[in-house]
Design an enzyme around this catalytic site. Structure first.
Site, short mmCIF file in Angstrom:
data_model
loop_
_atom_site.label_atom_id
_atom_site.label_comp_id
_atom_site.label_asym_id
_atom_site.label_seq_id
_atom_site.Cartn_x
_atom_site.Cartn_y
_atom_site.Cartn_z
N HIS A 1 0.83 -1.22 0.00
CA HIS A 1 0.00 0.00 0.00
C HIS A 1 0.86 1.27 0.00
O HIS A 1 0.50 2.28 0.60
CB HIS A 1 -0.96 0.01 1.20
CG HIS A 1 -1.94 -1.11 1.19
ND1 HIS A 1 -3.10 -1.11 0.43
CD2 HIS A 1 -1.93 -2.31 1.83
CE1 HIS A 1 -3.75 -2.23 0.62
NE2 HIS A 1 -3.07 -2.99 1.46
N TYR B 1 0.00 -5.16 11.26
CA TYR B 1 -0.21 -3.76 10.92
C TYR B 1 0.43 -2.81 11.94
O TYR B 1 1.18 -1.90 11.59
CB TYR B 1 -1.71 -3.47 10.81
CG TYR B 1 -2.26 -3.70 9.42
CD1 TYR B 1 -2.68 -2.64 8.63
CD2 TYR B 1 -2.35 -4.98 8.89
CE1 TYR B 1 -3.19 -2.84 7.36
CE2 TYR B 1 -2.85 -5.20 7.61
CZ TYR B 1 -3.27 -4.13 6.86
OH TYR B 1 -3.75 -4.33 5.60
N ASN C 1 -10.26 -3.53 1.42
CA ASN C 1 -9.96 -3.26 0.02
C ASN C 1 -11.25 -3.15 -0.78
O ASN C 1 -12.34 -3.15 -0.22
CB ASN C 1 -9.00 -4.32 -0.55
CG ASN C 1 -9.64 -5.69 -0.77
OD1 ASN C 1 -10.82 -5.80 -1.08
ND2 ASN C 1 -8.86 -6.73 -0.62
#
Length: 531
Positions: free
Chosen positions: A64, A352, A142
């Protein structure tokens, strides 16, 4: 290899180990309680593999990297269908009709670098940070509702296959399909990715989805399974490969430019947030596990129920400070929102936030774009780039621990009962019971319009042409298991074009919006979402 080490050259080359040299006997499944999970923190191989993967790029995001963003607000409807939303969740931001919560949204491509064209065939990230009264909530997903894999242990392998070759530094379709051919659960995502849905026309006209299964919890502690979906106010628009290449030839920043200019002219992008709700059990009536992120919960079976809308009405003032440094995490949930046992979600939840601490710094949550809008009070101290101490306003400065009777922070009172799902089972490495790797891939193919099918077959054949025959054969076999016509059409067209290889199509995810192309796309009537 030194023979004294006790290994032959052949064994060294062919046997996988971890970074400690321990043999890896199962590189497909993390350890969980029973087949469905939850996972456990002692998954050493997963933690080592993911934490190393999180640190593979400096300072660019590992995935990303190319993104655009904007500020706005979320407005709650206060209901789910005809019922008060409090029946399902106690999360404060949803309760009051008309209540507005500030948000920041980052859209992105997945596998390509910061300066890559926005017309490449790639899933699009759709990440929303809600600055709620109870702290931040990040909804990270997404545009395609599903994902390639169902087990977090495979995520580094997936991205490695899609990233450039470590020797040539060129993205290689053979590497991609080598991995995909041996990962049958990815057939569904590949079917979407190589159709026009793989190249959204812009960010304002694309859907978003939380992908993973989450939970909502009410005040009684009862949980339900939840899927999140963003539906754009603008008509959904996708691009053919030809249209994308025409745009890329003139503008490789088209989606970022489109988003920025729309907000500047006060044509504010808007989405409606809907949820799908299932009871919190394994649903044996389904031919798949509802926790499987490679599967769709079809609308006709589990209706979409609107719970609010989101409007983006302010552009960033500084790209780096806001869009580049904004940091999301799937574990960032407020009271009333919870995790399911989805193995991919549980792995993402570690990855993350670990990535953000590495990429931005241990105090990344002190940056304005990441900081909650409410007062923060913790006992955490120090770390790179700390510039303030998140302590209580009346806290004794000598006390940075808990419990204390001389002025330390106190635990908050809980507004509702704990959600306490019962978990029992053997701890083992295993996939879920109802994999059904090809069923929905075939269903998706059959739901495509003739135009979408033609584009899908054309794009797949162009990408598969340079691959060695055994990879082509396995992919055709996978497609045939999904749908006989699907696989046969790929096979027939490959045979027709095998002698006409075009090396310019070696990169299947790479390719390249002119107004005329978008106009053509609209006139052809690219269909709205039937899923």
């Amino acid at each position: 290899m030194n023979e004294e080490a006790g290994h032959s050259k052949n064994e060294t080359e062919e046997t996988m180990t971890n970074r400690q040299g321990h043999p890896v006997t199962d590189n497909q499944n993390l350890r969980s309680i029973g087949n469905r999970g939850p996972t456990t923190l002692e998954n050493y191989d997963l933690l080592e593999k993911i934490s190393h993967f999180d640190r593979e790029r400096i300072p660019e995001r590992v995935v990303h990297a190319r993104g655009a963003g904007a500020h706005g607000y979320f407005e709650a409807y206060g209901t789910v269908g005809d019922e008060p939303i409090s029946k399902y969740t106690r999360a404060n931001l949803f309760q009051e009709k008309g209540k507005r919560t500030p948000v920041f949204v980052r859209f992105s491509t997945v596998t390509h670098g910061t300066a890559s064209p926005e017309t490449l065939r790639d899933p699009r990230g759709f990440a929303v940070k809600f600055y709620t009264d109870e702290g931040n909530w990040d909804l990270v997903g997404n545009n395609l509702k599903i994902f390639f894999i169902r087990d977090a242990l495979k995520f580094p392998d997936l991205i490695h296959a899609f990233k450039p070759d470590p020797v040539t530094n060129v993205q290689d379709g053979e590497r991609i399909f080598d991995f995909i051919s041996q990962s049958p659960e990815a057939t569904h995502m590949i079917t979407f990715l190589f159709s026009p849905w793989g190249i959204p026309a812009n960010y304002r006209s694309m859907q978003g989805s939380g992908v993973n299964t989450y939970k909502w919890v009410n005040k009684e502690g009862k949980g339900v399974l939840i899927k999140y979906h963003w539906e754009p106010k603008h008509p959904i628009k996708n691009l053919t490969q030809e249209e994308a290449e025409a745009i890329q030839a003139k503008n490789f920043n088209h989606a970022t430019q489109d988003l920025y200019e729309a907000i500047e002219r006060e044509d504010y992008p808007e989405w409606e947030l809907s949820v799908q709700i299932l009871s919190d059990d394994d649903h044996p009536e389904l031919d798949f596990d509802p926790l499987d992120p490679t599967k769709i919960w079809y609308k006709e079976d589990v209706p979409w129920q609107p719970v609010g809308k989101m409007v983006l009405n302010k552009n960033p003032e500084d790209y780096f400070a806001e869009v580049e440094q904004v940091s999301f995490g799937t574990g960032v949930l407020v009271d009333g929102l919870d995790f399911s046992d989805d193995k991919l979600l549980q792995g993402r939840t570690f990855s993350y936030s670990d990535t953000q601490r590495y990429r931005v710094g241990s105090n990344y949550l002190q940056l304005p774009i990441n900081s909650p809008k409410k007062h923060v009070a913790t006992n955490q101290r120090g770390g790179q780039m700390e510039y303030k101490v998140d302590k209580g306003m009346k806290q004794n400065p000598h006390v940075n621990y808990e419990p204390s009777i001389i002025g330390g922070l106190k635990e908050a009172e809980q507004d509702g009962k704990d959600h306490t799902p019962y978990v029992e089972g053997e701890m083992k490495r295993a996939s879920i019971d109802r994999e059904n790797n090809f069923g929905q891939a075939g269903e998706t193919y059959r739901r495509f319009s003739d135009f979408e099918k033609e584009e899908l077959i054309s794009n797949l054949v162009s990408a598969l042409k340079p691959c060695r025959e055994e990879i082509q054969t396995q992919m055709i076999n996978n497609f045939k298991q999904a749908d006989a016509d699907y696989g046969q059409r790929v096979e027939d067209k490959l045979k027709m074009t095998r002698d006409e290889e075009d090396s310019s199509h070696r990169n299947p995810i790479g390719s390249t919006e002119s107004e005329s192309a978008i106009k053509q796309s609209e006139e052809e009537g690219h269909p709205s979402d039937p899923y």
